[in-house]
Design a protein around this motif. Sequence first.
Motif, PDB file in Angstrom:
ATOM      1  N   SER A  12       0.762  -1.417   0.066  1.00 14.33           N
ATOM      2  CA  SER A  12      -0.101   0.106   0.014  1.00 14.33           C
ATOM      3  C   SER A  12       0.844   1.191   0.083  1.00 14.33           C
ATOM      4  O   SER A  12       1.982   1.190   0.506  1.00 14.33           O
ATOM      5  CB  SER A  12      -0.976   0.018   1.292  1.00 14.33           C
ATOM      6  OG  SER A  12      -0.212   0.164   2.266  1.00 14.33           O
ATOM      7  N   LEU A  62      -6.001   2.139  -4.547  1.00 16.46           N
ATOM      8  CA  LEU A  62      -6.505   1.627  -3.043  1.00 16.46           C
ATOM      9  C   LEU A  62      -6.180   2.899  -2.088  1.00 16.46           C
ATOM     10  O   LEU A  62      -5.006   3.365  -2.038  1.00 16.46           O
ATOM     11  CB  LEU A  62      -5.149   0.696  -2.902  1.00 16.46           C
ATOM     12  CG  LEU A  62      -5.106   0.289  -1.496  1.00 16.46           C
ATOM     13  CD1 LEU A  62      -6.435  -0.483  -0.970  1.00 16.46           C
ATOM     14  CD2 LEU A  62      -3.981  -0.818  -1.060  1.00 16.46           C
ATOM     15  N   VAL A  64      -6.658   3.056   1.621  1.00 14.48           N
ATOM     16  CA  VAL A  64      -6.435   1.903   2.409  1.00 14.48           C
ATOM     17  C   VAL A  64      -7.738   2.181   3.668  1.00 14.48           C
ATOM     18  O   VAL A  64      -7.786   1.193   4.312  1.00 14.48           O
ATOM     19  CB  VAL A  64      -5.226   2.078   3.208  1.00 14.48           C
ATOM     20  CG1 VAL A  64      -3.995   1.674   2.223  1.00 14.48           C
ATOM     21  CG2 VAL A  64      -4.749   3.450   3.747  1.00 14.48           C
ATOM     22  N   TRP A  70      -9.709  -2.367  -0.817  1.00 16.54           N
ATOM     23  CA  TRP A  70      -8.770  -3.581  -0.385  1.00 16.54           C
ATOM     24  C   TRP A  70      -9.372  -4.792  -1.048  1.00 16.54           C
ATOM     25  O   TRP A  70      -8.529  -5.608  -1.470  1.00 16.54           O
ATOM     26  CB  TRP A  70      -9.091  -3.846   1.210  1.00 16.54           C
ATOM     27  CG  TRP A  70      -7.930  -2.962   1.904  1.00 16.54           C
ATOM     28  CD1 TRP A  70      -8.189  -1.844   2.631  1.00 16.54           C
ATOM     29  CD2 TRP A  70      -6.324  -3.092   1.710  1.00 16.54           C
ATOM     30  NE1 TRP A  70      -6.831  -1.291   3.262  1.00 16.54           N
ATOM     31  CE2 TRP A  70      -5.919  -2.009   2.816  1.00 16.54           C
ATOM     32  CE3 TRP A  70      -5.454  -3.704   1.123  1.00 16.54           C
ATOM     33  CZ2 TRP A  70      -4.467  -1.834   2.966  1.00 16.54           C
ATOM     34  CZ3 TRP A  70      -4.294  -3.872   1.270  1.00 16.54           C
ATOM     35  CH2 TRP A  70      -3.696  -2.517   2.245  1.00 16.54           C
ATOM     36  N   GLY A 121      -6.270  -3.941   5.551  1.00 16.29           N
ATOM     37  CA  GLY A 121      -5.418  -4.619   4.998  1.00 16.29           C
ATOM     38  C   GLY A 121      -5.284  -5.975   5.567  1.00 16.29           C
ATOM     39  O   GLY A 121      -5.111  -6.835   5.030  1.00 16.29           O
TER      40      GLY A 121
END
Length: 264
Positions: A12, A62, A64, A70, A121
């Motif tokens: 990430s 992405l 997060v 995700w 994540g």
Amino acid sequence: MTTLGGKVALISGAARGIGAETARQMANAGAAVVIGDILEDVARGTAAEICAAGGAAEAVRLDVASEGDWTAAIATATRSFGKLDILVNNAGIFTGRDIEEATLDDWHRLVAVNMTGVFLGTKLAAPALRETGEKSPHGSAIVNLASVAGLVGSVGDPLYSMTKGGVTMFTKSAALSFAKKGYRIRVNSVHPGVIDTDMGNVAIARRMRVGGSNDQADFAKQLHPLGRMGHADDVAATILFLASDEARFMTGSALVVDGGFTAQ
Ligand code: NAI
């Protein structure tokens, strides 16, 4: 040299900085890498650069803090490269505001990226990591980017320090939880000193203001007994090690990469 031949990694915040350097080094070590970031164009550029150098990389959008992003990013890894061996929870933000200056919005933003991002994540990648871990000799791995500010107090950004302290403890808790359940997923954290990236340059400027210094080289020397700011490749090398089978007996550890910052 650390080898990651045949492994698949999702990183990430890998458009730039420590995440991008980790993606480059992981690709050089033989891994296929998925580069997740909100900076989509920059992420695509980093992936294209890795592919042009002969590596395997794909960029995905992405954020997060988004469960849906995700899920899509993990699906990209498994669809494009067949599995997921490594998750690097690297995305992070720094505000550089004192307790009395910071707003509730600043705090919510920090928590969303630095803490919710790591929780989501870990939770959403766990099934794919577990499945791969069952089949590979030494299991799969999560590496979380904490900070020296997650080990000792930070006058420059107390709220950032609070989030990184959370990442430090979540790492240990996740390591214990997965091990107890028999999942073959190791979880470790990395704690950089001040690293020469976009964020690191804001952080050192903030620390210099608080410390009353205007000589960056001299200030970097005071912070880091090894005499300089860190570089993204210093940190990436440590992330690679923790993600690799060479760290097969490490879980729940907090590894400093700080030029001696926290040894003082
Ligand atoms: P950076 O600011 O250069 O890069 C961070 C990346 O994260 C950027 O590509 C950014 O677009 C991405 N990002 C931000 N919000 C996001 C979100 N919501 N979703 C997905 N991606 C997002 O920072 P740097 O220096 O590379 O930092 C990487 C990690 O290392 C962070 O977790 C940071 O807290 C940590 N760290 C950095 C230090 C430093 O001095 N540079 C020191 C200690 C820890």
